[in-house]
Structures are given as structure tokens and as C-alpha cells.
Design an enzyme around this catalytic site. Sequence first.
Site, PDB file in Angstrom:
ATOM      1  N   CYS A  10      17.332  -2.627  -6.401  1.00  0.00           N
ATOM      2  CA  CYS A  10      17.142  -3.973  -6.949  1.00  0.00           C
ATOM      3  C   CYS A  10      15.697  -4.090  -7.414  1.00  0.00           C
ATOM      4  O   CYS A  10      15.035  -3.064  -7.612  1.00  0.00           O
ATOM      5  CB  CYS A  10      17.515  -5.052  -5.932  1.00  0.00           C
ATOM      6  SG  CYS A  10      16.512  -5.053  -4.434  1.00  0.00           S
ATOM      7  N   ASN A  13      13.372  -4.660  -3.575  1.00  0.00           N
ATOM      8  CA  ASN A  13      13.808  -3.828  -2.435  1.00  0.00           C
ATOM      9  C   ASN A  13      13.577  -4.540  -1.092  1.00  0.00           C
ATOM     10  O   ASN A  13      13.347  -3.902  -0.079  1.00  0.00           O
ATOM     11  CB  ASN A  13      13.113  -2.453  -2.453  1.00  0.00           C
ATOM     12  CG  ASN A  13      13.708  -1.430  -1.473  1.00  0.00           C
ATOM     13  OD1 ASN A  13      13.020  -0.551  -0.988  1.00  0.00           O
ATOM     14  ND2 ASN A  13      14.991  -1.538  -1.164  1.00  0.00           N
ATOM     15  N   CYS A  15      15.620  -7.718  -0.627  1.00  0.00           N
ATOM     16  CA  CYS A  15      16.776  -8.622  -0.451  1.00  0.00           C
ATOM     17  C   CYS A  15      18.095  -7.886  -0.707  1.00  0.00           C
ATOM     18  O   CYS A  15      18.790  -7.489   0.219  1.00  0.00           O
ATOM     19  CB  CYS A  15      16.664  -9.841  -1.369  1.00  0.00           C
ATOM     20  SG  CYS A  15      15.206 -10.863  -1.060  1.00  0.00           S
ATOM     21  N   ARG A  16      18.427  -7.712  -1.980  1.00  0.00           N
ATOM     22  CA  ARG A  16      19.783  -7.240  -2.313  1.00  0.00           C
ATOM     23  C   ARG A  16      20.045  -5.785  -1.957  1.00  0.00           C
ATOM     24  O   ARG A  16      21.086  -5.459  -1.370  1.00  0.00           O
ATOM     25  CB  ARG A  16      20.066  -7.465  -3.811  1.00  0.00           C
ATOM     26  CG  ARG A  16      20.164  -8.928  -4.176  1.00  0.00           C
ATOM     27  CD  ARG A  16      20.096  -9.132  -5.665  1.00  0.00           C
ATOM     28  NE  ARG A  16      18.768  -8.807  -6.171  1.00  0.00           N
ATOM     29  CZ  ARG A  16      18.433  -8.777  -7.445  1.00  0.00           C
ATOM     30  NH1 ARG A  16      19.356  -9.021  -8.360  1.00  0.00           N
ATOM     31  NH2 ARG A  16      17.194  -8.484  -7.809  1.00  0.00           N
ATOM     32  N   SER A  17      19.120  -4.865  -2.347  1.00  0.00           N
ATOM     33  CA  SER A  17      19.445  -3.443  -2.124  1.00  0.00           C
ATOM     34  C   SER A  17      19.457  -3.044  -0.649  1.00  0.00           C
ATOM     35  O   SER A  17      20.325  -2.248  -0.259  1.00  0.00           O
ATOM     36  CB  SER A  17      18.557  -2.515  -2.962  1.00  0.00           C
ATOM     37  OG  SER A  17      17.190  -2.675  -2.675  1.00  0.00           O
ATOM     38  N   ASP A 125      20.159 -12.691  -7.977  1.00  0.00           N
ATOM     39  CA  ASP A 125      18.911 -12.578  -7.208  1.00  0.00           C
ATOM     40  C   ASP A 125      18.738 -13.829  -6.341  1.00  0.00           C
ATOM     41  O   ASP A 125      18.589 -14.929  -6.863  1.00  0.00           O
ATOM     42  CB  ASP A 125      17.761 -12.448  -8.217  1.00  0.00           C
ATOM     43  CG  ASP A 125      16.413 -12.273  -7.545  1.00  0.00           C
ATOM     44  OD1 ASP A 125      16.339 -12.433  -6.308  1.00  0.00           O
ATOM     45  OD2 ASP A 125      15.451 -11.970  -8.264  1.00  0.00           O
TER      46      ASP A 125
END
Length: 157
Positions: A10, A13, A15-17, A125
Site C-alpha cells: 500500500c 505500509n 494500515c492496509r498492507s 485508504d
Amino acid sequence: MDKPAVLFVCLGNICRSPLAEAAFRDAASRAGLSVETASAGTGRYHLGYPPDPRAQAVARRAGIDISGRKARLVTPADFRRFTHILAMDSANLDDLAALRPADATAELSLLLDHVPGRAGQSVADPYYGPDDGFETTWADVTAGAQALVHRLSPQLK
Ligand code: 4NP
């Protein structure tokens, strides 16, 4: 086939990934699929930092501790080291396509490309939004992770 080595990417690096990696490790373990995993970011803002506290909290509610992870940048070498690189959104995908070396062996795609009916969609996001955005992120990355495990598990075909 070699063990899949899967990198989730993401922007920050944090939050999402890391959440996608956690969801994928959990789904792979439940399916008895042996995998290597990592996550990385395309941006430098949070290098060396652990996941956002809101991301840690949503993972903890699912019984997963991601507090020990540290943000790192994606590198050209990742395209040889990993078999699959999963971008969280279309901006990440564009950045990865620009970074991709000529001798890349990794397959590059959006995470949600693997979810029936969601090809081309981005994992939104959640960074600047309200806390409940992290619940939506968790649901999205869990759907992607399960679909990816299904695809990579010969015994599930
Ligand atoms: P991520 O979220 O890409 O899911 O880790 C973000 C983290 C930080 C920023 C943006 C998105 N930022 O602009 O600092």
C-alpha cells in the site's frame, strides 16, 4: 510448485498492507497452505514505524497481533523474491508498474482482482477517515485474502 511468496503493498505500509498480510496468513493457515509473506509501502512517510494503532486494534479484534511489524519500502528486488505482489489500490498498482524491473518474475495485481465481481476495485485508504473505516478495510482485505488462498491452494480447486 514452490511455496507462494506473497507481498502486499500500500502507500504507507502502516494500515492496509499489514492488515492484508495478517488476513492472508490467517486464511492460509486455516487452509493448510504453506506461504511466505511480507508487506511494504510505496511511500517513505512512516518507514520503520509499526502499524497505525487503529490497524493494530482491528487486527487484535480478529485475534491477530501485528504490533511487531515495521514499515519498509518496496524495492525492485521484491519483484524477483516474491511470486505474487498485491497492490491495495490503483495508485499503488501504477507505482509498482513503474518500479517493476525488466527481469521481474512476480505476478502483479490488485488484491480485489481476485474477488469475484470486484476486479479493478481498490481497498479504500482508511488513514484520514473515521475509525470505522478500518472495519471496512478489514472486511475488504479478508475477502481478498480468502480469494487468494483459494486460488493458490491446489487442493481447493
Ligand atoms: P496505508 O495508509 O497506505 O494503508 O498504510 C496510509 C498511511 C499513511 C498515509 C496515507 C495512507 N499518509 O499519507 O501518511
